[in-house]
Design a protein around this motif. Structure first.
Motif, PDB file in Angstrom:
ATOM      1  N   UNK A   1      -7.500   1.991   1.725  1.00 45.57           N
ATOM      2  CA  UNK A   1      -6.871   0.593   1.212  1.00 45.57           C
ATOM      3  C   UNK A   1      -6.355   0.677  -0.254  1.00 45.57           C
ATOM      4  N   UNK A   2      -5.984   1.969  -0.595  1.00 42.50           N
ATOM      5  CA  UNK A   2      -5.524   2.034  -1.824  1.00 42.50           C
ATOM      6  C   UNK A   2      -3.966   2.631  -1.847  1.00 42.50           C
ATOM      7  N   UNK A   3      -3.273   1.865  -2.843  1.00 43.43           N
ATOM      8  CA  UNK A   3      -1.944   1.550  -2.544  1.00 43.43           C
ATOM      9  C   UNK A   3      -1.337   2.982  -3.293  1.00 43.43           C
ATOM     10  N   UNK A   4      -0.724   3.798  -2.356  1.00 43.11           N
ATOM     11  CA  UNK A   4      -0.444   5.379  -2.721  1.00 43.11           C
ATOM     12  C   UNK A   4       1.101   5.709  -2.624  1.00 43.11           C
ATOM     13  N   UNK A   5       1.633   6.650  -3.325  1.00 36.86           N
ATOM     14  CA  UNK A   5       2.776   7.294  -3.193  1.00 36.86           C
ATOM     15  C   UNK A   5       2.976   8.606  -3.462  1.00 36.86           C
ATOM     16  N   UNK A   6       4.034   9.235  -3.043  1.00 34.44           N
ATOM     17  CA  UNK A   6       4.155  10.688  -3.172  1.00 34.44           C
ATOM     18  C   UNK A   6       5.665  11.054  -3.072  1.00 34.44           C
TER      19      UNK A   6
ATOM     20  N   UNK B   1      -0.027  15.113   2.539  1.00 35.69           N
ATOM     21  CA  UNK B   1      -0.156  13.953   3.514  1.00 35.69           C
ATOM     22  C   UNK B   1      -1.482  13.638   3.709  1.00 35.69           C
ATOM     23  N   UNK B   2      -2.490  14.596   3.775  1.00 36.82           N
ATOM     24  CA  UNK B   2      -3.827  14.286   3.950  1.00 36.82           C
ATOM     25  C   UNK B   2      -4.501  13.403   2.872  1.00 36.82           C
TER      26      UNK B   2
ATOM     27  N   UNK C   1       0.743  -1.189   0.163  1.00 38.33           N
ATOM     28  CA  UNK C   1       0.035   0.213   0.086  1.00 38.33           C
ATOM     29  C   UNK C   1       0.864   1.341   0.161  1.00 38.33           C
TER      30      UNK C   1
ATOM     31  N   UNK D   1      -3.164   9.966   3.412  1.00 37.49           N
ATOM     32  CA  UNK D   1      -3.606   9.322   4.337  1.00 37.49           C
ATOM     33  C   UNK D   1      -5.087   8.790   4.130  1.00 37.49           C
TER      34      UNK D   1
ATOM     35  N   UNK E   1      -4.842   5.770   1.939  1.00 38.97           N
ATOM     36  CA  UNK E   1      -4.127   4.453   2.448  1.00 38.97           C
ATOM     37  C   UNK E   1      -5.428   4.111   3.387  1.00 38.97           C
ATOM     38  N   UNK E   2      -5.942   4.960   3.820  1.00 38.29           N
ATOM     39  CA  UNK E   2      -7.066   4.532   5.151  1.00 38.29           C
ATOM     40  C   UNK E   2      -8.199   3.776   4.168  1.00 38.29           C
TER      41      UNK E   2
ATOM     42  N   UNK F   1      -1.429  15.236  10.473  1.00 34.78           N
ATOM     43  CA  UNK F   1      -1.925  15.104   9.264  1.00 34.78           C
ATOM     44  C   UNK F   1      -2.324  13.781   8.784  1.00 34.78           C
TER      45      UNK F   1
ATOM     46  N   UNK G   1       2.504  20.929   1.849  1.00 33.65           N
ATOM     47  CA  UNK G   1       2.914  19.645   2.403  1.00 33.65           C
ATOM     48  C   UNK G   1       1.812  18.775   3.270  1.00 33.65           C
ATOM     49  N   UNK G   2       1.048  19.679   4.103  1.00 31.67           N
ATOM     50  CA  UNK G   2       0.209  18.907   4.791  1.00 31.67           C
ATOM     51  C   UNK G   2      -1.202  18.498   4.072  1.00 31.67           C
TER      52      UNK G   2
ATOM     53  N   UNK H   1       1.892  -0.179  -6.524  1.00 29.32           N
ATOM     54  CA  UNK H   1       1.332   1.270  -6.379  1.00 29.32           C
ATOM     55  C   UNK H   1       0.164   1.649  -7.155  1.00 29.32           C
TER      56      UNK H   1
END
Lengths: 468, 468
Positions: free
Chosen positions: B394-399, B384-385, A54, B388, B391-392, A280, B380-381, B367
């Motif tokens: 259940x999706x595979x994510x990057x940055x 991240x949100x 994930x 977040x 991810x919560x 965050x 930036x915040x 991903x």
């Protein structure tokens, strides 16, 4: 037949005396995992892999042993626990002690500038095993690390978020992530007046505070490590402090305790950034900023953290930190890194205990159909042909290895294996070119034609699976 | 800062001279597996597990090292290749040489009367490594075994069927399963006049016939193992015979060569049963009954077999046999067993070569979404949100881990990782409470509301996945 018997005797190693002396066991501190344990383990591994993926992680594998010098000077006082291979001519090797050092070696050796990887594998420590507490000499570790030159505290925040995701998902109960910073700890030692050459050994002593009371740790500092008692007492005022991230920052600032040390102030500013990111990511409330957290390993250079289950006394179930110098120990390339290990053995013992408590029989196989021959003097060839058709259609099937089977025993086997359906045939089914299907749970039965029966079986299985 | 620098220096192990002498490598005969290699490996492991589960197998794990005496007397001439651990006080241990002996020890120790298990793990042999040919000192084995007192040749037939299923599924090309019977081989030695105490060593010599010509093997028999030359020549007439199962049975019967030996005749009858079963399972045509097949290991007592790819010179890629005496070597319980090992390293090198030939870039991560911040001086915040929320859900994510990112570089990263979609935001999206989605492959873009965006993202991903 005499020849065969002799061959068997030869194969059996002869000499009875030798056999009697032999103890049938696994080496001290190691264990086998039974099919039932493996089922729990593989489920947990799958959950962990899902979490790591994930976040975009890839995986690597490294040898179970490394050149001894690869491990030298990485583990401080714990180096004595390293397993060595015997010198049988050639290189001197040791079993891996953790997955972090081999990872750093891998990054350095392949001159990798950035990688986000997970690694689930066993590591080896000649520690005193406490099997009942899940402390073994051979045990699984499960590591996640982000290596690369990145902006301040961003990968660090993702690591802590990921630990929370994992612990939430595997439902180990309430937990807390204790967090500290190696450089802050060093600054505190400097503020207290610890001589610089004693930083690491005093750090080791502080590390014992989670298991021993202050008085014992103080004794070690003063008696064994020859620290000035007054200095030890100053350390106490710091290591007693812990609390919610932003409240702690405020408390330390107000106390003025760190004002004299520029490095301490710089770290506190970095932590302020980290805590903002954690907010965050919705996990700031899971963190306790704890000045007593030290972590034993030498290689940490930045934040360090340890997750503990708060409603049991199992100790830490995940831990890690930033280690910016480790990759550089293997060559000229510096690759700052941060990561963590999941204490998978402790989690297993929690899950195994739960399974035991719930008395739920854990299914170890994935068999979908059990082929039952109804007539005792049956047709072995037909049985094999039915199985063959099932396997070729991708259906998981089993049958009894008796050539003249008893039908009750076959149903018992199917029930014991928790197989959803039985596929039955006897002489009458062979005659009518049919098969009888029985849904084990409901005892529902019906007849289907032998021709193209696997499609029908797939339908039935799909329907059964869709039921709750 | 000075403190930190000193700590880093201390962590780096100090002493530059030491560092320079150090060779950055894995031990001889071992290797790391890169994320790309691991992707191929894990895919293969999954295929194998699917095949094993289709036949109802469970899995176990055993320690990577065993008590040395557990391994003693099991491997004949190859015992010299066993890795020992250094005696650091306590038990004397050795790294496992294969997975069969630990399995037999496990069955005996737990007094298991029947089990069908697979085991995929690494084993250790101090052999001369030929890395280019996939011959390593540490390598994966993949074993399947059926242990239990069953009727004649039934589990044996299932093993051969399963080998065929596996080789068909992984598409290694055309293959043949050479098959013989240890007791038949012993009977042949008796017929030829080999003294009984030379059976095992002459068997070892015959085993070399797949690599060496008859003349060399004969030389070993006569010069090294002191066999009467006339006896050796008699052996030749047998070991030259091979062919289709039933045709070979017919040929041997007609030749009358075995008529004098009751045990040989009994084995031929057993093989007739086996070949009948193999015909029902549709794999009789994959088998070559080959009297030259001997298999080096001491513990075989019944059928032995070896799968070879016929359109390459890679040697055997799967092998096994029946070993009814092995479990009994550890105690009073006799548990007849049959099984095989898949030569997974050879299969890997075939698959890796193919991947190289096809020049297909193997995707190593999973991903699904890359979060792209469009404004360089970005938020930036908010980034991240968004992650977040993904991810919560259940999706595979990057940055990107840059706080002031360049949008072109972010798209490059997304493309490089082969991520299907990018989720973009800049100050205007923040203002309108929206997000921009870009399908990387088609460059198609659309706007979705920030509120509840993860459901929409899931829909988009599902749609993209359903496309070919």
């Amino acid at each position: 037949a005499a020849v065969a018997a002799n061959a068997a005797k030869a194969a059996a190693g002869g000499d009875k005396k030798k056999k009697e002396k032999f103890t049938l066991k696994t080496p001290k501190g190691t264990q086998d995992y039974s099919p039932e344990q493996m089922t729990i383990r593989e489920e947990l591994f799958d959950t962990l892999k899902t979490c790591f993926k994930r976040h975009g992680a890839v995986t690597i594998e490294t040898p179970v042993f490394e050149l001894k010098e690869t491990l030298t000077g990485k583990y401080g006082e714990d180096s004595k626990l390293i397993y060595d291979l015997q010198d049988q001519g050639g290189e001197i090797c040791s079993l891996r002690y953790d997955l972090t050092v081999p990872f750093a070696r891998y990054v350095a050796m392949n001159r990798i500038r950035n990688i986000k990887r997970y690694h689930i594998a066993r590591v080896y420590r000649r520690d005193n095993p406490v099997m009942t507490k899940g402390r073994f000499r051979e045990f699984y570790q499960c590591d996640f690390d982000i290596a690369g030159e990145y902006d301040l505290m961003i990968p660090d925040a993702e690591c802590i978020k990921l630990i929370c995701e994992i612990l939430d998902q595997i439902k180990v109960g309430n937990y807390l992530i204790k967090l500290n910073h190696r450089r802050l700890l060093d600054a505190i030692f400097a503020i207290c007046g610890v001589p610089e050459d004693k930083f690491r050994s005093i750090c080791s002593a502080v590390d014992k505070l989670d298991k021993s009371p202050w008085d014992e740790v103080r004794k070690e500092m003063v008696d064994v490590k020859h620290l000035d008692p007054a200095v030890a007492d100053k350390i106490k005022t710091f290591v007693e402090m812990n609390g919610k991230p932003f409240e702690m920052l405020e408390r330390i600032r107000k106390s003025g305790l760190c004002d004299s040390n520029q490095d301490a102030l710089a770290v506190l500013k970095e932590l302020d950034t980290l805590f903002g990111y954690l907010r965050c990511l919705g996990v700031a409330d899971k963190v306790s900023f704890d000045l007593s957290l030290a972590r034993g390993l030498d290689y940490y250079t930045g934040i360090i953290y340890e997750a503990v289950v708060t409603d049991s006394d199992r100790g830490s179930i995940a831990a890690g930190g930033r280690y910016d110098g480790l990759v550089g120990m293997y060559g000229s390339l510096q690759v700052p890194s941060v990561g963590f290990s999941i204490g998978i053995e402790r989690i297993f013992s929690i899950l195994e205990e739960e399974a035991l408590k719930n008395k739920k029989k854990i299914r170890q196989n994935a068999t979908q159909a059990y082929v039952v021959q109804l007539d005792k003097e049956g047709d072995m060839e037909e049985r094999l042909k039915i199985c063959n058709d099932l396997w070729n259609a991708g259906i998981n099937a089993e049958f009894t290895y008796r050539s003249t089977p008893n039908s009750r025993k076959q149903f018992d086997a199917a029930r014991d294996l928790q197989v959803p359906i039985a596929i039955m045939f006897g002489s009458s089914e062979i005659e009518t070119q049919a098969l009888k299907i029985k849904v084990i749970e409901t005892s529902e039965e019906f007849i289907i034609p032998r021709e193209g029966f696997t499609d029908k079986v797939k339908e039935i299985l799909k329907e059964l699976e869709s039921k709750p």
